[in-house]
Design an enzyme around this catalytic site. Sequence first.
Site, short mmCIF file in Angstrom:
data_model
loop_
_atom_site.label_atom_id
_atom_site.label_comp_id
_atom_site.label_asym_id
_atom_site.label_seq_id
_atom_site.Cartn_x
_atom_site.Cartn_y
_atom_site.Cartn_z
N PRO A 164 5.59 73.41 29.91
CA PRO A 164 6.80 72.64 30.24
C PRO A 164 6.69 71.18 29.80
O PRO A 164 7.68 70.55 29.44
CB PRO A 164 6.88 72.76 31.77
CG PRO A 164 6.15 74.01 32.09
CD PRO A 164 5.06 74.12 31.07
N PHE B 90 8.59 78.98 27.21
CA PHE B 90 9.20 79.56 25.99
C PHE B 90 8.32 80.65 25.39
O PHE B 90 8.12 80.71 24.18
CB PHE B 90 9.44 78.48 24.91
CG PHE B 90 10.16 77.26 25.38
CD1 PHE B 90 11.36 77.38 26.07
CD2 PHE B 90 9.67 75.99 25.12
CE1 PHE B 90 12.04 76.25 26.50
CE2 PHE B 90 10.34 74.86 25.54
CZ PHE B 90 11.53 74.99 26.23
N GLU C 122 2.30 81.87 10.68
CA GLU C 122 3.51 81.86 11.51
C GLU C 122 4.66 81.15 10.78
O GLU C 122 5.79 81.63 10.74
CB GLU C 122 3.26 81.18 12.85
CG GLU C 122 4.49 81.19 13.75
CD GLU C 122 4.31 80.43 15.07
OE1 GLU C 122 3.24 79.82 15.27
OE2 GLU C 122 5.24 80.46 15.89
N GLY D 37 36.00 82.11 9.81
CA GLY D 37 37.04 81.55 10.67
C GLY D 37 36.97 82.16 12.06
O GLY D 37 35.88 82.38 12.59
N GLY D 38 38.12 82.47 12.63
CA GLY D 38 38.18 82.99 13.99
C GLY D 38 37.34 84.24 14.18
O GLY D 38 36.72 84.44 15.23
#
Lengths: 249, 390
Positions: free
Chosen positions: B141, B169, B253, B350-351
Amino acid sequence: MKVLVAVKRVIDYNVKIRVKADNTGVETANVKMSMNPFDEIAVEEAIRMKEKGAATEVIAFSAGPAQCQETIRTALAMGADRGVLVQTDAELQPLAVAKLLKAVVDKEQPGLVIVGKQAIDDDSNQTGQMLAALLGWSVGTFANKLNVADGSVEVKREVDGGLENIKIKMPAVITTDLRLNEPRYASLPNIMKAKKKPIETLAPDALGVDVAPRLKTLKVEEPPKRKAGIKVKTVAELVEKLRNEAGVI
Amino acid sequence: MSLAEQALPSGRPPSPFYTEEHEAFRSTVRRFVEREIMPHVDQWDEAEEFPRELFRKASAAGLMQLGFPEAYGGVPTDPFFGIVKAEEMARHGSGGLNASLNSHTIGSPPIAALGPEWMKRKVLPEVLAGEKISALAITEPSGGSDVANLRTTARREGDHYVVNGSKMFITSGMRADYYTVAVRTGGPGAGGVSLLLIERDREGFARSKLKKMGWWASDTAQLFFDNVRVPVENLIGEENRGFIGIMLNFNSERLGMSAGACGYAKVCLDEAIAYARERHTFGKPLIANQVVRHRLVDMAMRINAVKSTLELLAYRVGQGEKPVAEICMLKNLATSTMEFCANEAMQIFGGAGYLRGAKVERIYRETKVMSIGGGSTEIMKDLAARQMGL
């Protein structure tokens, strides 16, 4: 018992087929090629037989240009033990392939030959049947389920009306239908192992086979473009159009 | 056989890096994604989890074993197999699924490289078979990339360590069986850090799930260690030498994340092209507009740049080099390209792109985790600058 499987190199099923500009065939340059899906089913079935102890060795056969090695290599990566390539750049028709297969069968003496019922390029559906005739062997076409026991094979066949059960004597030729099994992935460890498995390369001449085409292709054309649909207002109009325009009733 | 002839059967342009085996593996991964992932991926993403069974299935196809030693169930490969896998796995467009399914690619390399023999024999085969899940727990943290200042402690008590602290995480954090955990066993700084293998059922070890902007399919978690007793034999490598183990991971990684980012960018481009062809506005398809075509070319241009750099660096890594600065820059190039392409694709959609269920919508939400996770853009630049002697 040895099992021989035939694998054909065809245009990948995901590729949109284009007809050559001169109408002599379809475009294959720079097109992704893969193993005929029906042949993958044949390979899978042979490997399962070996895993169950019903077969001792699985041999993958292909005929065609040098790149067919790659198709054989896929079969080896799935689990086949070794490969036989009859290398030729000549056009190969089903009868020629059946004769080449017969020559290899004479040499290898397998108890079963498993081939796809057809290839997705020319859809001939002939090689397996022709091979059985040339060998004088039993044949079980369109296999949906196989069971090898005591020198014979029980074949559940896909026929128009449903399923048919037959029992045929070995040695035999089997052609696979879609629902026989679901082929496995060529796993990474097996892809690596396949590199080291042997592939024998033969020539049609050395096998004493004349592969000259017996059929002549006159012209290859795109299917007609589908026309736009229409909406009809009534059932009567629909029936009228089906009868008089479409001519289907 | 010439290079061009070799490339023909698969229908791909010639490349000095990819062999027949790479292309065979590509077919396997593609089929795996189409058969096992594509039909379910939207549902899994919404449900914020995917079936554990997928680990086993991925192993059966050989997706888990890449680069691990053969003696422990792995398949040694060159980095291009990793690129092929990342490219193909990107096609389903769920970064969360990929991160979680591959958490062992960061969790287990320290075990393979530095772990004691008993640990390699027990843990690696189980993980590579997809039976058990491996996770890496470094970030806390209070900080992530500042590994030298981590605060989780492991106090020696006889033949045990007593672990206290928290990790943040952590990918596969909820359901991993084996955690490779960075702890402080010595004094301050990098020289006091060790790596410990902590099993999930140790008393005093708890986890809690984190809600996230993207990567929904990943069970990312915070971990809590409250007087967790861990046998001394669980030490990975030497005491107070864990920092090296952590650093060993970073190059691969970051190369992997770059390959992934490049893959997601390519999905954005492919989706945008397909949509621009299909969608009609003002009486013509979107793609008939020059401005749309230019956007697509800009996307393709950047993807090509990433791919070229990626392949060259993968080649160098495969030759045993450690081009740290270049890999840091590659990660920034790749993740910023993914951001650019996701943004452009969303604009073209778009939408329709704003609705859940479109791949570009999901990828858009998953851009930030790529430019922050595995070392943020800024950390990458600092590291590169240092390596370059600036």
